[in-house]
Design a protein around this motif. Structure first.
Motif, PDB file in Angstrom:
ATOM      1  N   ARG A  43      47.021  39.702  29.918  1.00  0.00           N
ATOM      2  CA  ARG A  43      45.652  39.525  30.405  1.00  0.00           C
ATOM      3  C   ARG A  43      44.706  40.525  29.752  1.00  0.00           C
ATOM      4  NH1 ARG A  43      45.265  36.716  35.012  1.00  0.00           N
ATOM      5  NH2 ARG A  43      43.617  38.026  35.830  1.00  0.00           N
ATOM      6  N   CYS A  48      40.557  39.643  36.054  1.00  0.00           N
ATOM      7  CA  CYS A  48      40.685  40.497  37.219  1.00  0.00           C
ATOM      8  C   CYS A  48      42.077  41.124  37.297  1.00  0.00           C
ATOM      9  CB  CYS A  48      40.386  39.713  38.494  1.00  0.00           C
ATOM     10  SG  CYS A  48      41.628  38.520  38.926  1.00  0.00           S
ATOM     11  N   SER A  49      42.200  42.126  38.135  1.00  0.00           N
ATOM     12  CA  SER A  49      43.420  42.923  38.159  1.00  0.00           C
ATOM     13  C   SER A  49      44.435  42.442  39.173  1.00  0.00           C
ATOM     14  CB  SER A  49      43.081  44.370  38.492  1.00  0.00           C
ATOM     15  OG  SER A  49      41.974  44.798  37.796  1.00  0.00           O
ATOM     16  N   PHE A  50      44.284  41.232  39.630  1.00  0.00           N
ATOM     17  CA  PHE A  50      45.209  40.744  40.656  1.00  0.00           C
ATOM     18  C   PHE A  50      45.941  39.509  40.157  1.00  0.00           C
ATOM     19  CE2 PHE A  50      41.138  42.026  42.666  1.00  0.00           C
ATOM     20  CZ  PHE A  50      41.516  43.333  42.931  1.00  0.00           C
ATOM     21  N   VAL A  51      47.221  39.535  40.357  1.00  0.00           N
ATOM     22  CA  VAL A  51      48.026  38.406  39.915  1.00  0.00           C
ATOM     23  C   VAL A  51      48.968  38.043  41.042  1.00  0.00           C
ATOM     24  CG1 VAL A  51      49.740  37.628  38.257  1.00  0.00           C
ATOM     25  CG2 VAL A  51      47.942  39.162  37.517  1.00  0.00           C
ATOM     26  N   GLU A  52      49.058  36.781  41.328  1.00  0.00           N
ATOM     27  CA  GLU A  52      50.036  36.370  42.333  1.00  0.00           C
ATOM     28  C   GLU A  52      51.349  36.070  41.638  1.00  0.00           C
ATOM     29  OE1 GLU A  52      48.492  33.230  44.747  1.00  0.00           O
ATOM     30  OE2 GLU A  52      46.706  34.413  45.194  1.00  0.00           O
ATOM     31  N   ASP A  75      48.776  40.386  52.457  1.00  0.00           N
ATOM     32  CA  ASP A  75      47.553  40.741  53.193  1.00  0.00           C
ATOM     33  C   ASP A  75      47.122  42.179  52.942  1.00  0.00           C
ATOM     34  OD1 ASP A  75      49.609  41.872  54.454  1.00  0.00           O
ATOM     35  OD2 ASP A  75      49.005  41.355  56.483  1.00  0.00           O
ATOM     36  N   GLU A  76      47.675  42.788  51.960  1.00  0.00           N
ATOM     37  CA  GLU A  76      47.257  44.150  51.632  1.00  0.00           C
ATOM     38  C   GLU A  76      45.866  44.121  50.999  1.00  0.00           C
ATOM     39  OE1 GLU A  76      47.555  47.817  52.164  1.00  0.00           O
ATOM     40  OE2 GLU A  76      49.426  46.752  52.508  1.00  0.00           O
ATOM     41  N   GLU A  78      43.486  44.686  48.292  1.00  0.00           N
ATOM     42  CA  GLU A  78      43.665  44.861  46.853  1.00  0.00           C
ATOM     43  C   GLU A  78      42.860  46.034  46.325  1.00  0.00           C
ATOM     44  OE1 GLU A  78      42.733  42.136  48.366  1.00  0.00           O
ATOM     45  OE2 GLU A  78      43.923  40.409  47.740  1.00  0.00           O
TER      46      GLU A  78
ATOM     47  N   LYS B 241      42.999  46.078  59.846  1.00  0.00           N
ATOM     48  CA  LYS B 241      44.079  45.099  59.720  1.00  0.00           C
ATOM     49  C   LYS B 241      44.772  44.882  61.062  1.00  0.00           C
ATOM     50  CE  LYS B 241      45.206  45.287  54.881  1.00  0.00           C
ATOM     51  NZ  LYS B 241      44.645  43.944  54.697  1.00  0.00           N
ATOM     52  N   ARG B 279      36.764  40.541  55.447  1.00  0.00           N
ATOM     53  CA  ARG B 279      37.966  39.733  55.685  1.00  0.00           C
ATOM     54  C   ARG B 279      38.307  39.673  57.167  1.00  0.00           C
ATOM     55  NH1 ARG B 279      42.602  40.037  51.374  1.00  0.00           N
ATOM     56  NH2 ARG B 279      42.837  42.191  51.966  1.00  0.00           N
ATOM     57  N   PRO B 308      35.190  41.305  37.581  1.00  0.00           N
ATOM     58  CA  PRO B 308      35.990  40.112  37.905  1.00  0.00           C
ATOM     59  C   PRO B 308      36.830  40.296  39.161  1.00  0.00           C
ATOM     60  CG  PRO B 308      36.844  41.221  35.957  1.00  0.00           C
ATOM     61  CD  PRO B 308      35.536  41.858  36.270  1.00  0.00           C
ATOM     62  N   ASN B 309      37.223  41.548  39.434  1.00  0.00           N
ATOM     63  CA  ASN B 309      38.018  41.794  40.638  1.00  0.00           C
ATOM     64  C   ASN B 309      37.264  41.368  41.885  1.00  0.00           C
ATOM     65  OD1 ASN B 309      39.993  42.898  39.114  1.00  0.00           O
ATOM     66  ND2 ASN B 309      39.346  45.002  39.437  1.00  0.00           N
ATOM     67  N   TYR B 312      36.876  37.603  42.117  1.00  0.00           N
ATOM     68  CA  TYR B 312      38.124  36.981  42.568  1.00  0.00           C
ATOM     69  C   TYR B 312      38.295  37.130  44.075  1.00  0.00           C
ATOM     70  CZ  TYR B 312      43.157  36.442  43.249  1.00  0.00           C
ATOM     71  OH  TYR B 312      44.379  36.056  43.700  1.00  0.00           O
ATOM     72  N   ASP B 344      38.856  34.066  33.391  1.00  0.00           N
ATOM     73  CA  ASP B 344      40.122  34.426  34.012  1.00  0.00           C
ATOM     74  C   ASP B 344      40.735  33.218  34.719  1.00  0.00           C
ATOM     75  OD1 ASP B 344      42.190  35.465  35.344  1.00  0.00           O
ATOM     76  OD2 ASP B 344      41.089  37.066  36.329  1.00  0.00           O
ATOM     77  N   ASN B 346      42.996  33.128  36.888  1.00  0.00           N
ATOM     78  CA  ASN B 346      43.185  33.334  38.328  1.00  0.00           C
ATOM     79  C   ASN B 346      41.914  32.993  39.101  1.00  0.00           C
ATOM     80  OD1 ASN B 346      45.649  34.210  37.706  1.00  0.00           O
ATOM     81  ND2 ASN B 346      45.364  36.324  38.328  1.00  0.00           N
TER      82      ASN B 346
END
Lengths: 143, 971
Positions: A43, A48-52, A75-76, A78, B241, B279, B308-309, B312, B344, B346
């Motif tokens: 990437r 973005c810095s998140f990947v599932e 559910d953490e 990010e 949470k 959230r 982008p974070n 997303y 991206d 994602n």
């Protein structure tokens, strides 16, 4: 368990540090690391810095030649994990002084020690740099 | 010996040497590693502690970074752990936490070492032991070390206490009974003023609450205090949470926390905290309008961000809001649609999910159209992502949101022709499924199938083979609604079909077989109907092939033959009854009737079935299938053989047709009719529970355990369930006409139809779909509604925005052209039941224990002891350890068992159970004390203080147990 594992991987995809908070066999670890590295290293900066991945969410960040990858539950938060990665880097920076890949290679046990101070059982327990580093400095002095 | 160890020590390579050597890599990495491992194996046996620990350190490094196995060294790990020098001990502990797991044999040996280190005065040693325990604790270790942890939970040394708190999570997980001992101290730590401790403890509660939130409702006041007072973002995120889990359970709680949460959202500069607030509001406080508005406002800031974070995450959190606050998504729709072309993948996928989540009947077609155009121009991966999501969205709940099946079927066909399409199996399944469920869609289905089949270019694409398979099946099965069966036949017989894999080729052949039968049947019927040419025409046509007569002659001959045997038509039915059994004859008559209804408008009137076209067809089939009887694949071979035999039969019968045409011909037509009958029986969707309805025949012994099956065919790989299986029984039925097939059909069909319909079917041996659609089967369908198919791709985004806006505002399109056709839906088991499994049976015992502690309910102990693991291992151990104490524990169990299980801790009668509760608690305490007596032999000093704290801790909790609801101050 919030954090499942912390990985440090260089840009060639070699693992430099691997800390798992759940037990995986060596083969499982190797497979997981391979998949993650393949997925994340391809990437670019604009993504973005998140990947599932599988049932994890991987939050990663690149510092120079080193990728920091953290596998967390779904559910953490990010952004908090990104901050955690940054905190880890800053802490190492303070200890090693301008930390680089070689520092981590040659002082792997210290890096582990810092990580252990920060995360226990997948929960972040310490977020103050000086608190994290006090025991290490003490040990350095005695030895 | 001493000398040699010094030598070893001197010449041993340190970890640094190892790493340097590795970097030089003169001999290749793997050889270097295996050499180094050999070296380590030697060194680790050394009696010198330093040598040993260095060897272990190297091994740890190799294991962590290069994946070298280190399980063989577990005993050495234990040895190094017990070293008196801290540096070495640390290496040992690190190795243990890295390599030990539940099945490591030496775990039993480290209990005492851990206990010693946990009680050490050096808090670094304690922390090592805690760290290790948090990674490797087994139920045994957890049980044995609970007292030590209990002490550490209230130690004054914060450095140790916070770690002990973190370990508690694992402790509860492995040994739920520890809750009884440690939980109160854990709760006390919530009130600590030290942020380190609070960070740790809130982390633990966050994890605990994720598994079973209800148990922690009584702690809401403490959490609330932290939410309001804390300045630490890490803590606030965790506490949010926790509340996100608790708020849905207790409406009053939501009312209480919504203000502080909004306050954080407004005030905080930390994006992570703001995001967490958003959230929390969208997931758990969605009933509070103002809070939601504020949250959506924040989302809007994020969704347009450069980062982008944040984009997303904003999209991600919006999808949470969809079910209840669709407007939140609509407000951001431009951004959502823009994200479809984000860099991206994602983000693209996330916006696709969002788009699919807000889709509804009214604008499904438009959105699908735009998405399909996106799919055409995106990379293969995202293209298939789009196709997949369209397929799942439309197919959800038996095509719930699809109104216009003609449109949908053509959409499926269009998807198939997208070059990157790899969703063959999904499309195949849906094509077949729609064919079976939606009668009205069949005509379009066959049309789409024809378009696919006829294109020779598609045959070369491996991903399309499954779709072609479905198209072929559809074409064969529903040939009666086809506009031109001959064209279908041509498509099925084209030479490039040799590119198909044999299994699909077999489907092709079978479809061709069905079409042939249909054509012949129609031809005969048509002649019967006019009653002038009769079957002699066929005979004439055939004979023409052999005796080179010209057409007119044949026709003449046929006419005269026809008139000669005019009365024969009347006898036909009787003839069939003579040669075949009654059922089929009855079916035959009935079939003719239906046939006329449905088919007449399309073909028979068109007089498509001229005899020369039939003859041509037969000849072509003979020509093409001739070589196939030498095919390698049995399926292809057998079906081709069937086909050929039929063709030869028909031809051969006519070879000597002049002698007694009437008899022969009736035989042909009877055969054709019989075969046609076999195919007219309609296939319906099969319920997943259908198998269960088939009664087990007498004398059939079913084995419960199929274990020995494995021995017989262990090496045979089970076939993956083919999505085409519905065609399976049907296809076999053609060859052996097994009687079970109609039975199955009847089964499945009967599931959803009203009883009157079933009766009707029984009487007529037919399968009808319920009600009012015969008038819809006409040709005047509007063309699949897409004027925009060629529209400019560039302004799609804005177009989609407009569309969604329109349709979402209108909600229902007013110009609905026609009513939604009937979709066959089975009442039960249409889809395989999703087994709802409680994720953790262990959680029950844990939450039971926690409820027990928090609310003073007595149902807990029996529950946790019913945990099979606990029972066995614990009992065993305790028998050994406690000896006499077992009896008293048994007694306790009996008391517990007396209590009805249904006694809900929250609602249990506060008054009547109170005294009993007290009494019982007293008893329990004694038992507990005795246990401790036995267990902590050398810690008699601790015991008193512990008991005291027990009592101290219990007194406020008694208050809680009297008012199990949330205390007033929260409301």
């Amino acid at each position: 368990m919030g954090i499942r594992f912390v990985l440090m991987v260089n840009k060639q995809g070699q693992t430099r540090l691997a800390q798992y908070y759940e037990y995986l066999t060596l083969d499982e670890r190797r497979a997981l690391e391979g998949e993650i590295v393949r997925k994340c290293l391809a990437r670019n900066e604009q993504q973005c810095s998140f990947v599932e991945h599988r049932n994890y969410k991987i939050v990663y960040r690149r510092y120079a030649s080193l990728f920091f990858l953290v596998g967390v539950d779904d559910d953490e938060n990010e952004l908090a994990i990104l901050e955690f990665i940054h905190l880890l880097v800053e802490t190492m920076d303070r200890h090693f002084g301008n930390v680089c890949e070689l520092d981590i290679m040659f002082h792997l046990e210290k890096a582990h020690f810092m990580l252990e101070e920060m995360v226990m059982n997948g929960c972040i327990v310490e977020t103050s740099k000086s608190n994290i580093l006090t025991p290490i400095q003490l040990m350095d002095k005695t030895s | 010996m001493a000398g040699s160890s010094i030598m070893e020590n001197l010449f041993q390579r340190t970890l640094e040497d190892l790493i340097k050597g590795m970097r030089l890599q003169l001999i290749g990495e793997s050889t270097f590693i295996s050499k180094a491992t050999e070296e380590i194996r030697r060194e680790i046996k050394s009696t010198d502690h330093h040598t040993k620990s260095t060897a272990l350190l190297k091994l740890c490094y190799l294991s962590a970074v290069h994946g070298v196995d280190m399980s063989w060294a577990c005993f050495h790990v234990v040895e190094v752990m017990s070293s008196s020098r801290f540096a070495q001990k640390r290496i040992g502990y690190h190795a243990a936490s890295q390599s030990f797991h539940d099945d490591t044999p030496v775990l039993l040996l480290i209990t005492n070492q851990l206990r010693k280190d946990l009680s050490s005065a050096n808090h670094f040693e304690v922390s090592l032991a805690l760290e290790c325990l948090s990674r490797i604790a087994t139920p045994d270790l957890a049980r044995d070390l609970t007292p030590e942890l209990f002490n550490l939970l209230s130690t004054a040394r914060v450095f140790v206490r916070k770690k002990a708190i973190a370990v508690v999570l694992r402790l509860f997980d492995k040994y739920p009974d520890a809750v009884r001992v440690c939980f109160k101290r854990l709760v006390e730590n919530l009130e600590s003023s030290d942020p380190q401790v609070v960070t740790a403890v809130i982390g633990v509660f966050c994890e605990l609450a994720a598994k079973d939130p209800r148990s922690y409702l009584p702690l809401a006041p403490e959490f609330y205090r932290i939410l309001v007072d804390s300045k630490n973002n890490w803590i606030l995120i965790k506490v949010l949470k926790v509340f996100a889990k608790l708020a849905p359970l207790e409406p009053r709680l939501g009312k209480r926390i919504v203000e502080p949460v909004c306050e954080h959202m407004r005030r905080s500069g930390a994006k992570s905290l703001v995001f967490e607030c958003v959230r929390t509001v969208l997931t758990s406080l969605s009933g509070y309008e103002s809070a939601v508005k504020l949250a959506v406002e924040k989302v809007r800031e994020l969704v347009d961000d450069q980062d982008p974070n944040l984009r997303y995450l904003a999209l991600h959190v919006l999808s949470v809001a969809v079910p209840e606050h669709l407007w939140a998504v609509l407000e951001n729709k431009e951004a959502v649609i823009k994200s479809l072309s984000d860099e991206d993948s994602n983000i693209k996928i996330e916006s696709l999910r969002l788009l699919m989540a807000m889709v509804s009947e009214s604008h499904l077609a438009d959105i699908s159209r735009v998405l399909l155009n996106y799919a055409l121009k995106s990379d293969p991966e995202f293209c298939n992502e789009i196709l997949g999501s369209i397929l799942t969205t439309c197919g959800r709940n038996v095509y719930e949101i699809v109104d216009d099946f003609d449109w949908y079927v053509s959409l499926l066909g269009e998807m198939a022709t997208i070059p990157n399409c790899q969703k063959g199996e999904e499309i195949e399944t849906q094509l077949v499924d729609i064919g079976m469920r939606v009668r009205d869609a069949r005509m379009q289905l066959v049309q789409v199938g024809r378009d696919l089949l006829i294109d020779p270019a598609l045959l070369g694409n491996v991903h399309l083979h499954r779709i072609l398979c479905a198209a072929a099946w559809v074409a064969g099965e529903y040939v009666e609604v086809a506009s031109n069966p001959f064209e279908l036949m041509d498509a099925l017989l084209q030479p490039r079909t040799s590119l198909l894999p044999p299994s699909i080729r077999a489907v092709y052949i079978n479809a061709a077989f069905k079409i042939l039968i249909f054509c012949l049947d129609c031809y005969l019927l048509q002649n019967e109907g006019t009653a002038s040419l009769d079957s002699g025409n066929l005979a004439g046509g055939q004979s023409e092939l052999f005796s080179v007569k010209n057409d007119t002659e044949a026709a003449e001959l046929a006419t005269c033959e026809g008139s000669k045997y005019e009365q024969d038509a009347g006898f036909n039915p009787r003839n069939t009854t003579e040669s075949f059994d009654d059922l089929s004859a009855e079916n035959g008559i009935e079939r003719v009737a239906t046939h006329d209804q449905t088919i007449t408008p399309t073909f028979v009137e068109k007089k498509n079935f001229m005899h020369e076209s039939i003859v041509n067809l037969l000849n072509r089939i003979e020509l093409i299938f001739g070589p196939l009887i030498a095919n390698q694949d049995v399926d292809v071979l057998e079906r081709a053989q069937n086909m050929l035999s039929l063709v030869l039969l028909i031809k051969g019968e006519n070879d000597n047709s002049f002698q007694d045409v009437d008899k022969k011909d009736t035989r042909v037509s009877a055969i054709i009719k019989l075969m046609r009958d076999a195919f007219t029986m309609e296939l319906g969707p099969v319920s997943t529970s259908a198998q269960g309805r088939v009664a087990v025949p007498d004398g059939l012994v079913l084995k419960e355990n199929l274990g020995d099956l494995h021995a017989i065919c262990g090496d045979i790989e089970l076939p993956s369930s083919s999505s085409f299986s519905t065609a399976g029984p049907h296809l076999t039925a053609t060859s052996d006409a097994s009687s079970s097939n109609p039975l199955i059909n009847e089964e499945s069909g009967a599931l959803n139809e009203s009883t009157s319909l079933i009766e009707h079917r029984k009487r007529h041996g037919l399968y009808y779909l319920p009600s009012e659609k015969s008038e819809i089967v006409t040709d005047e369908y509007p063309p699949a509604n897409d004027p925009k198919s060629n529209s400019n791709i560039n302004d799609e985004a804005s177009e989609l925005v407009k569309l969604t806006e329109q349709s979402l505002l209108l909600k229902k399109r007013t110009n609905q052209t026609k009513p939604r056709p009937v979709v066959v839906k089975l009442d039960d088991g249409d889809v395989a039941p999703i087994s709802v499994q409680r994720p953790e049976p262990r959680g029950d015992s844990l939450s039971g224990a926690i409820k027990d502690v928090l609310l003073g309910s007595e149902t807990g102990p029996s529950m946790s002891q019913s945990n099979p693991y606990d029972k066995s291992s614990r009992k065993q151990k305790e028998k050994k350890k406690l000896g006499t104490n077992v009896q008293s524990e048994m007694k306790e169990n009996v008391v517990d068992a007396e209590k009805p299980d249904s006694e809900n801790p929250n609602s249990s009668g506060k008054n009547h159970g109170h005294t009993r509760e007290r009494r019982h608690r007293g008893k329990e305490k004694i038992v507990e004390g005795e246990e401790h007596d036995q267990r902590g032999k050398k810690k008699s000093g601790h015991r008193h203080s512990r008991r005291k704290t027990h009592q101290r801790a219990k007194s406020p909790l008694n208050v809680v147990s009297q008012t199990p609801e949330i205390p007033d101050f929260l409301l």
